[in-house]
Scaffold this motif. Structure first.
Motif, PDB file in Angstrom:
ATOM      1  N   SER A 133      39.881  32.034  46.108  1.00 21.80           N
ATOM      2  CA  SER A 133      41.265  32.484  46.051  1.00 21.80           C
ATOM      3  C   SER A 133      42.165  31.275  46.244  1.00 21.80           C
ATOM      4  O   SER A 133      41.762  30.273  46.838  1.00 21.80           O
ATOM      5  N   SER A 134      43.375  31.381  45.738  1.00 22.97           N
ATOM      6  CA  SER A 134      44.352  30.331  45.991  1.00 22.97           C
ATOM      7  C   SER A 134      45.669  30.952  46.421  1.00 22.97           C
ATOM      8  O   SER A 134      46.022  32.054  45.996  1.00 22.97           O
ATOM      9  N   LEU A 135      46.372  30.237  47.266  1.00 23.82           N
ATOM     10  CA  LEU A 135      47.710  30.617  47.720  1.00 23.82           C
ATOM     11  C   LEU A 135      48.671  29.537  47.272  1.00 23.82           C
ATOM     12  O   LEU A 135      48.499  28.370  47.613  1.00 23.82           O
ATOM     13  N   LEU A 136      49.660  29.928  46.506  1.00 24.68           N
ATOM     14  CA  LEU A 136      50.698  29.012  46.039  1.00 24.68           C
ATOM     15  C   LEU A 136      52.008  29.373  46.716  1.00 24.68           C
ATOM     16  O   LEU A 136      52.426  30.531  46.678  1.00 24.68           O
ATOM     17  N   ILE A 137      52.617  28.388  47.347  1.00 25.58           N
ATOM     18  CA  ILE A 137      53.962  28.556  47.912  1.00 25.58           C
ATOM     19  C   ILE A 137      54.899  27.719  47.057  1.00 25.58           C
ATOM     20  O   ILE A 137      54.749  26.494  46.977  1.00 25.58           O
TER      21      ILE A 137
ATOM     22  N   VAL B  12      49.305  34.683  44.998  1.00 24.69           N
ATOM     23  CA  VAL B  12      47.896  34.634  45.352  1.00 24.69           C
ATOM     24  C   VAL B  12      47.073  35.016  44.135  1.00 24.69           C
ATOM     25  O   VAL B  12      47.406  35.967  43.426  1.00 24.69           O
ATOM     26  N   THR B  13      46.018  34.259  43.897  1.00 24.36           N
ATOM     27  CA  THR B  13      45.065  34.619  42.857  1.00 24.36           C
ATOM     28  C   THR B  13      43.698  34.835  43.484  1.00 24.36           C
ATOM     29  O   THR B  13      43.384  34.290  44.547  1.00 24.36           O
ATOM     30  N   LEU B  14      42.899  35.641  42.829  1.00 29.97           N
ATOM     31  CA  LEU B  14      41.548  35.935  43.300  1.00 29.97           C
ATOM     32  C   LEU B  14      40.604  35.909  42.112  1.00 29.97           C
ATOM     33  O   LEU B  14      40.852  36.573  41.097  1.00 29.97           O
TER      34      LEU B  14
ATOM     35  N   GLU C 161      41.892  43.176  41.985  1.00 28.68           N
ATOM     36  CA  GLU C 161      43.135  42.544  41.546  1.00 28.68           C
ATOM     37  C   GLU C 161      42.895  41.074  41.277  1.00 28.68           C
ATOM     38  O   GLU C 161      42.042  40.443  41.920  1.00 28.68           O
ATOM     39  N   ARG C 162      43.657  40.494  40.380  1.00 28.45           N
ATOM     40  CA  ARG C 162      43.481  39.089  40.030  1.00 28.45           C
ATOM     41  C   ARG C 162      44.641  38.215  40.507  1.00 28.45           C
ATOM     42  O   ARG C 162      44.470  37.016  40.736  1.00 28.45           O
ATOM     43  N   GLU C 163      45.807  38.836  40.620  1.00 29.01           N
ATOM     44  CA  GLU C 163      46.977  38.056  41.024  1.00 29.01           C
ATOM     45  C   GLU C 163      47.961  38.973  41.724  1.00 29.01           C
ATOM     46  O   GLU C 163      48.097  40.148  41.389  1.00 29.01           O
ATOM     47  N   LYS C 164      48.648  38.393  42.699  1.00 26.00           N
ATOM     48  CA  LYS C 164      49.647  39.161  43.413  1.00 26.00           C
ATOM     49  C   LYS C 164      50.784  38.236  43.833  1.00 26.00           C
ATOM     50  O   LYS C 164      50.557  37.074  44.155  1.00 26.00           O
ATOM     51  N   HIS C 165      52.007  38.769  43.847  1.00 29.53           N
ATOM     52  CA  HIS C 165      53.173  37.978  44.200  1.00 29.53           C
ATOM     53  C   HIS C 165      53.909  38.637  45.365  1.00 29.53           C
ATOM     54  O   HIS C 165      53.942  39.857  45.487  1.00 29.53           O
TER      55      HIS C 165
ATOM     56  N   ILE D   4      49.917  38.362  52.847  1.00 26.28           N
ATOM     57  CA  ILE D   4      49.651  39.085  51.612  1.00 26.28           C
ATOM     58  C   ILE D   4      48.180  39.503  51.590  1.00 26.28           C
ATOM     59  O   ILE D   4      47.314  38.827  52.151  1.00 26.28           O
ATOM     60  N   LEU D   5      47.917  40.634  50.953  1.00 21.30           N
ATOM     61  CA  LEU D   5      46.560  41.159  50.788  1.00 21.30           C
ATOM     62  C   LEU D   5      46.300  41.363  49.311  1.00 21.30           C
ATOM     63  O   LEU D   5      47.156  41.916  48.600  1.00 21.30           O
ATOM     64  N   ILE D   6      45.155  40.922  48.841  1.00 23.95           N
ATOM     65  CA  ILE D   6      44.765  41.150  47.454  1.00 23.95           C
ATOM     66  C   ILE D   6      43.393  41.828  47.457  1.00 23.95           C
ATOM     67  O   ILE D   6      42.481  41.398  48.167  1.00 23.95           O
ATOM     68  N   ARG D   7      43.289  42.909  46.701  1.00 22.85           N
ATOM     69  CA  ARG D   7      42.048  43.670  46.677  1.00 22.85           C
ATOM     70  C   ARG D   7      41.079  43.051  45.670  1.00 22.85           C
ATOM     71  O   ARG D   7      41.472  42.322  44.760  1.00 22.85           O
ATOM     72  N   SER D   8      39.825  43.412  45.794  1.00 24.10           N
ATOM     73  CA  SER D   8      38.800  42.789  44.959  1.00 24.10           C
ATOM     74  C   SER D   8      38.972  43.109  43.478  1.00 24.10           C
ATOM     75  O   SER D   8      38.481  42.360  42.616  1.00 24.10           O
TER      76      SER D   8
END
Lengths: 111, 112
Positions: free
Chosen positions: A72-76, A63-65, A53-57, A47-51
């Motif tokens: 950042s954190s990655l939750l599985i 993923v949060t940023l 963005e705050r959250e992506k699924h 997964i990629l999250i841009r600067s």
């Protein structure tokens, strides 16, 4: 020097539980990415999250940023035995056309 | 086959010898990268290339040479191998420098 540092270095949980991994970095970034590496294999992009963005699924991944904390954190969620792997964060610094990786978190899912 | 391939997968060489690791990608990605992976250090960037005939140093370039005469190939040469270069080497490619990277399977190099 490494841009990203993952925490914890190793994590062992029971199947079905959620796994959370964290990544901290030092400089301003364009994006942050997470990769998975199974033993003896190459890395696979998750997964990629841009600067901005705050959250992506993506499926069971969240993923949060937080750019103010440079983390950042990655939750599985609902982990499976097949999730056993090493997970790396990678950052693209502003102005740099390349990725810098952290040292990774080794995740073990126990059946 | 489409993708990114590295060769050889395993290599044992002697100190002082020259060795070349090959990397080939079929996507026509502009960017290609070489990383080494060592316990305790994660992945460290050795060299990268933004296009054919354009290369730049990464974090740990000493002792390595790269070339990119064709977009699809990015060989990495150890001119005089040392034991400290024993590692797993990964090649990767991406459309742009900081976008999703696609990795090869790696080359495990042992210098004795």
């Amino acid at each position: 020097s490494q841009q990203g540092e993952e925490d914890p270095q190793a994590l062992s949980i029971q199947e079905g539980e959620n796994a959370t991994m964290n990544c901290s970095y030092k400089t301003s970034i364009n994006n942050l990415q997470w990769y998975r590496q199974n033993s003896g294999r190459g890395l696979v992009h998750l997964i990629l999250i841009r600067s901005n963005e705050r959250e992506k699924h993506s499926g069971r991944l969240r993923v949060t940023l937080d750019t103010s904390k440079k983390s950042s954190s990655l939750l599985i969620t609902a982990s499976r035995a097949a999730d056993t792997a090493s997970y790396f964060c990678a950052t693209e610094r502003e102005g740099a056309q390349k990725l810098v990786f952290g040292q990774g978190t080794r995740l073990t899912i126990n059946p | 086959d489409a993708g990114i391939t590295q060769s050889p997968r395993y290599k044992i060489t002697e100190t002082g010898r020259q060795v070349t690791l090959m990397c080939h990608q079929t996507w026509s990605h502009s960017y290609m990268f070489w990383y080494r992976q060592d316990l305790g250090h994660g992945l460290r960037l050795i060299y990268y290339s933004a296009a054919a005939d354009i290369t730049d140093k990464g974090e740990v370039p000493d002792g390595y040479v790269v070339s990119r005469s064709k977009t699809e190939n990015f060989p990495l040469t150890l001119e005089s191998a040392t034991r400290s270069q024993t590692s797993v080497y990964f090649c990767a490619s991406s459309e742009q420098g900081g976008t999703e990277a696609f990795f090869g399977q790696g080359t495990r190099l042992t210098v004795v």
